[in-house]
Design a protein around this motif. Structure first.
Motif, PDB file in Angstrom:
ATOM      1  N   GLU A 215       6.190  21.416   5.526  1.00 44.96           N
ATOM      2  CA  GLU A 215       7.587  21.830   5.586  1.00 44.96           C
ATOM      3  C   GLU A 215       8.316  21.423   4.319  1.00 44.96           C
ATOM      4  O   GLU A 215       9.141  22.182   3.799  1.00 44.96           O
ATOM      5  CB  GLU A 215       8.250  21.201   6.816  1.00 44.96           C
ATOM      6  CG  GLU A 215       7.669  21.722   8.115  1.00 44.96           C
ATOM      7  CD  GLU A 215       8.489  21.302   9.315  1.00 44.96           C
ATOM      8  OE1 GLU A 215       9.221  20.310   9.212  1.00 44.96           O
ATOM      9  OE2 GLU A 215       8.396  21.994  10.354  1.00 44.96           O
ATOM     10  N   ALA A 216       7.998  20.229   3.836  1.00 40.85           N
ATOM     11  CA  ALA A 216       8.650  19.767   2.606  1.00 40.85           C
ATOM     12  C   ALA A 216       8.347  20.729   1.463  1.00 40.85           C
ATOM     13  O   ALA A 216       9.232  21.079   0.682  1.00 40.85           O
ATOM     14  CB  ALA A 216       8.184  18.355   2.266  1.00 40.85           C
ATOM     15  N   ALA A 217       7.089  21.149   1.378  1.00 41.82           N
ATOM     16  CA  ALA A 217       6.715  22.066   0.305  1.00 41.82           C
ATOM     17  C   ALA A 217       7.460  23.391   0.447  1.00 41.82           C
ATOM     18  O   ALA A 217       8.006  23.924  -0.532  1.00 41.82           O
ATOM     19  CB  ALA A 217       5.211  22.296   0.318  1.00 41.82           C
ATOM     20  N   LEU A 218       7.496  23.919   1.653  1.00 42.31           N
ATOM     21  CA  LEU A 218       8.219  25.171   1.895  1.00 42.31           C
ATOM     22  C   LEU A 218       9.689  25.011   1.521  1.00 42.31           C
ATOM     23  O   LEU A 218      10.289  25.863   0.858  1.00 42.31           O
ATOM     24  CB  LEU A 218       8.129  25.556   3.374  1.00 42.31           C
ATOM     25  CG  LEU A 218       6.854  26.223   3.844  1.00 42.31           C
ATOM     26  CD1 LEU A 218       6.938  26.486   5.330  1.00 42.31           C
ATOM     27  CD2 LEU A 218       6.630  27.531   3.095  1.00 42.31           C
ATOM     28  N   ASP A 219      10.244  23.886   1.939  1.00 43.84           N
ATOM     29  CA  ASP A 219      11.657  23.623   1.702  1.00 43.84           C
ATOM     30  C   ASP A 219      11.969  23.582   0.212  1.00 43.84           C
ATOM     31  O   ASP A 219      13.059  23.934  -0.216  1.00 43.84           O
ATOM     32  CB  ASP A 219      12.013  22.294   2.359  1.00 43.84           C
ATOM     33  CG  ASP A 219      13.501  22.080   2.408  1.00 43.84           C
ATOM     34  OD1 ASP A 219      14.189  22.931   2.999  1.00 43.84           O
ATOM     35  OD2 ASP A 219      13.991  21.087   1.848  1.00 43.84           O
ATOM     36  N   LEU A 220      10.962  23.140  -0.567  1.00 47.65           N
ATOM     37  CA  LEU A 220      11.182  23.049  -2.014  1.00 47.65           C
ATOM     38  C   LEU A 220      10.889  24.375  -2.695  1.00 47.65           C
ATOM     39  O   LEU A 220      10.773  24.431  -3.915  1.00 47.65           O
ATOM     40  CB  LEU A 220      10.317  21.937  -2.602  1.00 47.65           C
ATOM     41  CG  LEU A 220      10.741  20.540  -2.162  1.00 47.65           C
ATOM     42  CD1 LEU A 220       9.681  19.512  -2.490  1.00 47.65           C
ATOM     43  CD2 LEU A 220      12.055  20.159  -2.822  1.00 47.65           C
ATOM     44  N   GLY A 221      10.721  25.417  -1.941  1.00 48.24           N
ATOM     45  CA  GLY A 221      10.621  26.755  -2.528  1.00 48.24           C
ATOM     46  C   GLY A 221       9.214  27.293  -2.657  1.00 48.24           C
ATOM     47  O   GLY A 221       9.010  28.370  -3.185  1.00 48.24           O
ATOM     48  N   ALA A 222       8.201  26.550  -2.172  1.00 44.36           N
ATOM     49  CA  ALA A 222       6.833  27.039  -2.280  1.00 44.36           C
ATOM     50  C   ALA A 222       6.608  28.164  -1.265  1.00 44.36           C
ATOM     51  O   ALA A 222       7.162  28.136  -0.169  1.00 44.36           O
ATOM     52  CB  ALA A 222       5.849  25.905  -2.027  1.00 44.36           C
ATOM     53  N   SER A 223       5.791  29.130  -1.655  1.00 41.24           N
ATOM     54  CA  SER A 223       5.415  30.167  -0.692  1.00 41.24           C
ATOM     55  C   SER A 223       4.354  29.590   0.244  1.00 41.24           C
ATOM     56  O   SER A 223       3.857  28.488   0.014  1.00 41.24           O
ATOM     57  CB  SER A 223       4.846  31.372  -1.430  1.00 41.24           C
ATOM     58  OG  SER A 223       3.640  30.994  -2.059  1.00 41.24           O
ATOM     59  N   HIS A 224       4.012  30.340   1.282  1.00 42.40           N
ATOM     60  CA  HIS A 224       3.004  29.833   2.210  1.00 42.40           C
ATOM     61  C   HIS A 224       1.661  29.658   1.508  1.00 42.40           C
ATOM     62  O   HIS A 224       0.938  28.704   1.760  1.00 42.40           O
ATOM     63  CB  HIS A 224       2.879  30.778   3.410  1.00 42.40           C
ATOM     64  CG  HIS A 224       4.028  30.647   4.359  1.00 42.40           C
ATOM     65  ND1 HIS A 224       4.037  29.742   5.400  1.00 42.40           N
ATOM     66  CD2 HIS A 224       5.222  31.268   4.401  1.00 42.40           C
ATOM     67  CE1 HIS A 224       5.187  29.820   6.047  1.00 42.40           C
ATOM     68  NE2 HIS A 224       5.921  30.750   5.472  1.00 42.40           N
ATOM     69  N   THR A 225       1.342  30.603   0.624  1.00 36.63           N
ATOM     70  CA  THR A 225       0.084  30.498  -0.118  1.00 36.63           C
ATOM     71  C   THR A 225       0.082  29.249  -0.994  1.00 36.63           C
ATOM     72  O   THR A 225      -0.901  28.515  -1.031  1.00 36.63           O
ATOM     73  CB  THR A 225      -0.106  31.731  -1.009  1.00 36.63           C
ATOM     74  OG1 THR A 225       0.425  32.851  -0.338  1.00 36.63           O
ATOM     75  CG2 THR A 225      -1.551  31.936  -1.343  1.00 36.63           C
TER      76      THR A 225
ATOM     77  N   GLU B 290       7.122  23.344 -10.253  1.00 28.71           N
ATOM     78  CA  GLU B 290       5.724  23.752 -10.356  1.00 28.71           C
ATOM     79  C   GLU B 290       5.498  25.066  -9.610  1.00 28.71           C
ATOM     80  O   GLU B 290       4.833  25.966 -10.116  1.00 28.71           O
ATOM     81  CB  GLU B 290       4.833  22.656  -9.777  1.00 28.71           C
ATOM     82  CG  GLU B 290       3.361  22.897 -10.055  1.00 28.71           C
ATOM     83  CD  GLU B 290       2.478  21.919  -9.301  1.00 28.71           C
ATOM     84  OE1 GLU B 290       2.953  20.837  -8.943  1.00 28.71           O
ATOM     85  OE2 GLU B 290       1.305  22.275  -9.080  1.00 28.71           O
ATOM     86  N   VAL B 291       6.078  25.179  -8.421  1.00 27.02           N
ATOM     87  CA  VAL B 291       5.846  26.405  -7.651  1.00 27.02           C
ATOM     88  C   VAL B 291       6.585  27.592  -8.267  1.00 27.02           C
ATOM     89  O   VAL B 291       6.286  28.740  -7.942  1.00 27.02           O
ATOM     90  CB  VAL B 291       6.247  26.247  -6.164  1.00 27.02           C
ATOM     91  CG1 VAL B 291       5.411  25.172  -5.511  1.00 27.02           C
ATOM     92  CG2 VAL B 291       7.720  25.937  -6.025  1.00 27.02           C
ATOM     93  N   LYS B 292       7.523  27.308  -9.165  1.00 29.27           N
ATOM     94  CA  LYS B 292       8.185  28.406  -9.864  1.00 29.27           C
ATOM     95  C   LYS B 292       7.446  28.755 -11.145  1.00 29.27           C
ATOM     96  O   LYS B 292       7.836  29.672 -11.851  1.00 29.27           O
ATOM     97  CB  LYS B 292       9.624  27.997 -10.225  1.00 29.27           C
ATOM     98  CG  LYS B 292      10.596  28.134  -9.067  1.00 29.27           C
ATOM     99  CD  LYS B 292      12.027  28.059  -9.593  1.00 29.27           C
ATOM    100  CE  LYS B 292      12.993  27.610  -8.532  1.00 29.27           C
ATOM    101  NZ  LYS B 292      13.626  26.315  -8.884  1.00 29.27           N
ATOM    102  N   GLY B 293       6.413  27.974 -11.458  1.00 33.00           N
ATOM    103  CA  GLY B 293       5.617  28.268 -12.643  1.00 33.00           C
ATOM    104  C   GLY B 293       6.182  27.712 -13.937  1.00 33.00           C
ATOM    105  O   GLY B 293       5.846  28.188 -15.021  1.00 33.00           O
ATOM    106  N   VAL B 294       7.037  26.684 -13.839  1.00 34.31           N
ATOM    107  CA  VAL B 294       7.574  26.059 -15.058  1.00 34.31           C
ATOM    108  C   VAL B 294       6.459  25.275 -15.744  1.00 34.31           C
ATOM    109  O   VAL B 294       5.633  24.644 -15.089  1.00 34.31           O
ATOM    110  CB  VAL B 294       8.751  25.122 -14.697  1.00 34.31           C
ATOM    111  CG1 VAL B 294       9.252  24.392 -15.930  1.00 34.31           C
ATOM    112  CG2 VAL B 294       9.861  25.910 -14.039  1.00 34.31           C
ATOM    113  N   ARG B 295       6.453  25.322 -17.090  1.00 29.74           N
ATOM    114  CA  ARG B 295       5.369  24.675 -17.818  1.00 29.74           C
ATOM    115  C   ARG B 295       5.445  23.152 -17.723  1.00 29.74           C
ATOM    116  O   ARG B 295       6.512  22.579 -17.496  1.00 29.74           O
ATOM    117  CB  ARG B 295       5.360  25.125 -19.277  1.00 29.74           C
ATOM    118  CG  ARG B 295       4.316  26.216 -19.510  1.00 29.74           C
ATOM    119  CD  ARG B 295       4.309  26.701 -20.949  1.00 29.74           C
ATOM    120  NE  ARG B 295       5.505  27.471 -21.255  1.00 29.74           N
ATOM    121  CZ  ARG B 295       6.473  27.041 -22.063  1.00 29.74           C
ATOM    122  NH1 ARG B 295       6.364  25.862 -22.659  1.00 29.74           N
ATOM    123  NH2 ARG B 295       7.520  27.788 -22.304  1.00 29.74           N
TER     124      ARG B 295
END
Ligand SMILES: Nc1ncnc2c1ncn2[C@@H]1O[C@H](COP(=O)(O)OP(=O)(O)O)[C@@H](O)[C@H]1O
Ligand SMILES: [Mg+2]
Lengths: 367, 455
Positions: B176-186, A102-107
């Motif tokens: 932290e889990a969200a960050l770890d999964l590649g999410a940006s801070h925003t 989701e955070v990579k923008g996958v549909r």
């Protein structure tokens, strides 16, 4: 895809407190590596340094040969499974699993498809629409694994993921985790304070005490050839005799103890060499201790049985050494020819010098 | 047994007292909005009416005040909630040594008196305005802007407290889990923290709005030449109120109730949805009801129907027959008054007889003045007395005015009426009306020739 992980002279300090001292580890790509140590020894701290939530005070972390200094957790090829799992309570299971997409923008359609595949992998098919709170402990565990795997990390970091589960489930999840690791083929760094987990699953185990790595080796070596008194007392059960070295011959040492002279082999580790006059411990595993009924072994003493436990396949016998009242434990396999020794006095017990190991005195694991 | 009953009785009595204390004033005020009496009161009850709501809607100052209050409320919400959120986030991030200091600083506007905040806001923005050489009609001198800014100084501290309470229950591992999964801070903020804070944002917004809506201390300074509901109300109270204020209160209470009902319904829908979802997830055979749009929700329809029916009843009973009722009440009052006056006249005759006897040396004019004086004092505080005497010579108009008593101090009609009375009968009337008419020129001119005593 898997990457190797290297920790080079890593120190981690919190003010005056040192959580990791001069840690050097090389974890090969695709292996199941376990860090084993008692609670509070700095395992989580070390893992956080690998995943990027914490910058080492000194030293460096390399993943796939690349120095990770200045690279945030969201840009490292690692995924961490938290001690408390940290599943997102406001999302459904499938949204949890595919958060990294989701955070990579996958549909959405694509994400749902991937979620279904992963739910299949963790044996929870068709449960994607549930909320986290509706799952059992073991199911949550597996969702956390799926969520981490969905990010396609090169290194998966697991912080005591099974500690909250009951015994049965824990044993089941051990094999499950091992098989998942072999299927996906990525590097697993697994943290636990449970030696059973460490020995059953791992390719390599690092034993840690108060921020120090005491020994890194495969499971059998850790168990059979402990390098330090701490490892010997922490991994598995061990009977311990304290004494002074009176004589050292190539790989054996003679130790004078209150229970008498004991002959035992020396450790192969250069740091654990002993010489005459050293204060040492002699460690003997319960399964190495025997009733000796006339046969000659190197080390013999008289003991009385004060307690006995029958476990079906095993006998656990608790003994008093007659001369010093020191208590030792003996265990042997029930091969059918066994009778109870309950209450018997002054039986001859002994062990071979190959089965006992001499180590310099040092810190021990808490009983 | 008996003791238990006494105890029960005491408990019930206490609860009843408690609720009477809580809601008594509200109920009384609510009732006054529907009484034709020109002064907000319940007893005596004149006629049931909704005319005060019309009066309310026609009060331009009040309507403007409400509009400004709403505007300011929205502005304060938009300003105070983000500031409060930012403050709370910062407080949670900084080190434990700095935290108590920062906390005290950010919370201090709550402890500072509103008056001080108001004045300092005014001065501060005036300086800023001067610095930029701003015109008189620029934003730095705009009452609405100043009030929003002034109120937000302490309301954002309220909002911050709400956010801190919520944030303390937040598991930082989720971030932290969200960050770890590649999410940006925003992304972490938007997808993890914000959804978690949503209920707190709602509460903070409601609280901020209410705090702004009812604020007076700060507003009275910062509003400059405009007005808000509270400042209008305050000035009204100073100059005498009528039941349209009660009508306003009833409207506000009603709107609050509507809001509460809507909130409750939507909350129940939410739990019901969650429960049915859970059932579906468990694989149970449940008829999942299709989500209805809110407006067709049965509970909501019921509520609307009840409200419409209630309002309809109130409206019709309030308009039909009000005039007849008013006339009836008026006639009844007149009759009552007449009776009183007759009694009073008899009394007076008796008294003047006594006076002449006891003060035979003094002349009649003097004695009359004395009598007047005492009478005047006595009746100052008794409206009934006032009425009685004015109405003696009453033409149609007077009784009504009489009942209005001292409220009509400033109504010119009242001032005029005594002049039309006969001089002979007038004396006692004037005396009792006393200070009301002191400044009426007609009054003076009447009095002087009649009594030869220029006060
Ligand atoms: N942020 C921190 N600040 C200060 N001390 C910490 C911090 N994190 C961990 N520690 C300390 O470091 C030690 C190791 O903690 P941890 O790595 O969590 O142990 P464990 O091996 O049980 O995972 C503990 O004594 C803990 O108190
Ligand atoms: Mg830990």
């Amino acid at each position: 895809m898997s990457a190797d992980v290297k920790l080079e002279s890593v120190w981690i300090r919190f003010g005056d407190f040192i959580a990791a001292r001069d840690v050097n580890l090389h974890i090969k790509g695709g292996e199941f590596f376990t860090i084993l140590g008692p609670s509070g020894c700095g395992k989580t701290t070390l893992l956080r340094a690998v995943s990027g939530f914490l910058t080492p005070s000194e030293g460096s972390v390399l993943i796939g040969g690349e120095n990770m200094a200045g690279i945030g957790p969201n840009r490292r090829p690692t995924a961490l499974i938290f001690q408390n799992l940290a599943l997102f309570p406001l999302m459904t299971i499938w949204e949890n699993i595919t958060f990294s997409l989701e955070v990579k923008g996958v549909r959405k359609a694509q994400r749902k498809k991937r979620a279904d595949e992963l739910l299949e992998l963790i044996a929870l098919p068709g449960q994607g629409e549930k909320m986290v709170s509706e799952l059992s402990g073991g199911q949550k565990q597996r969702v956390a694994i799926a969520r981490a795997l969905c990010a396609q990390p090169e290194v998966l970091l697991l912080d005591e993921p099974l500690s909250a589960l009951d015994l049965k489930l824990r044993q089941h999840m051990r094999t499950e985790l091992r098989s998942i690791q072999q299927r996906v083929g990525i590097t697993f760094i697994y943290i636990t304070h449970d030696q059973g987990e460490a020995l059953t699953m791992s390719d390599h185990v690092a034993v840690m005490r108060e921020g120090i790595i005491e020994q890194v080796s495969d499971g059998t070596t850790i168990y059979d050839e402990p390098d330090t008194a701490f490892v010997a007392s922490f991994v598995g059960e061990n009977n311990r005799f304290a004494g002074k070295v009176t004589n050292v011959t190539d790989s054996f040492a003679q130790v004078s103890t209150p229970e008498g002279l004991i002959r035992a082999r020396c450790s192969k580790s250069p740091e654990s060499k002993v010489k005459t006059g050293d204060d040492v411990y002699v460690f003997v595993r319960p399964e190495s201790l025997r009733f000796v009924s006339g046969r000659l072994v190197d080390n013999q003493m008289k003991a009385s049985v004060y307690h006995e436990e029958f476990e079906g396949n095993m006998w656990q016998v608790f003994l008093d050494i007659s001369s010093t009242r020191k208590r030792v434990k003996m265990s042997y396999v029930n091969d059918g020819s066994i009778r109870s020794h309950s209450g018997e006095k002054d039986l001859p017990v002994g062990f071979s010098s190959e089965a006992a190991i001499v180590l310099p005195q040092g810190p021990l694991a808490a009983e | 047994m008996i003791q238990g009953r006494i105890q029960n009785f005491l408990v019930i009595g206490f609860v009843a007292l408690f609720f009477a204390y809580l809601f008594g004033p509200l109920i009384v005020m609510g009732l006054t909005a529907f009484n034709t009496s020109g002064f907000p009161r319940v007893s005596p009850w004149d006629c049931f009416t909704v005319e005060w709501f019309d009066v309310l809607m026609q009060d331009a100052r009040l309507v403007t005040g409400v509009r400004n209050s709403l505007l300011i409320g929205i502005g304060v919400v938009l300003l105070a909630v983000p500031i409060g959120l930012a403050g709370a986030l910062m407080l949670m991030q900084i080190g434990p040594r700095l935290r108590p200091w920062l906390y005290t600083v950010t919370i201090s506007p709550i402890l500072v008196p509103g008056v001080v905040l108001g004045i300092s806001t005014l001065l501060f923005w005036d300086r800023i305005g001067l610095m930029f050489g701003a015109e008189e009609d620029s934003i730095f001198y705009d009452g609405i802007f100043l009030t929003i800014v002034g109120q937000a100084t302490f309301i954002s501290a309220y909002a911050m407290l709400i956010f801190i309470a919520r944030l303390q229950r937040f598991d930082p591992a989720l971030e932290e889990a969200a960050l770890d999964l590649g999410a940006s801070h925003t992304q972490t903020f938007r997808k993890i923290l914000l959804p978690f804070l949503r209920p707190a944002i709602g509460s903070a917004a409601v609280l901020a709005f209410l705090a702004s809506f009812e604020n007076y201390n700060t507003t009275i300074f910062t509003i400059v030449s405009s007005s808000t509901l509270t400042t209008v109300l305050a000035s009204k109270v100073r100059y005498g109120i009528d039941p349209s204020i009660s009508a306003l209160a009833v409207s506000i209470v009603f709107l609050t109730l509507v809001g509460a009902v809507i909130f409750e319904i939507s909350k129940r829908r939410e739990t019901r949805r969650a429960r049915s979802q859970m059932a579906v997830a468990r694989g149970e055979e449940t008829k999942v009801r299709k989500q209805r749009p809110f407006l067709t929700e049965p509970a909501f329809i019921m509520f609307v129907l009840i409200v419409v029916a209630g309002l309809g009843t109130v409206y019709f009973s309030g308009t039909v027959g009000v005039e007849e009722c008013k006339i009836a009440v008026k006639e009844q009052r007149q009759a009552e008054i007449k009776r009183k006056i007759e009694r009073r006249q008899q009394q007076q005759m008796f008294q003047s007889a006594v006076d002449t006897q006891s003060q035979s040396s003094s002349d009649q004019e003097d004695s009359k003045v004395t009598a007047k004086g005492t009478e005047g004092y006595q009746s100052v505080f008794s409206p009934g007395n006032l009425q009685g005497e004015i109405e003696t010579q009453a033409e149609e108009e007077q009784p009504v005015k009489g009942t209005e008593g001292y409220q009509s101090v400033f109504s010119p009609g009242n001032l005029v009426s005594p002049s039309s009375d006969e001089p002979e009968e007038e004396k006692p009337v004037k005396g009792t009306e006393g200070y009301q008419n002191v400044f009426a020129p007609e009054n003076l001119s009447n009095q002087v020739p009649a009594e030869n005593s220029g006060n």
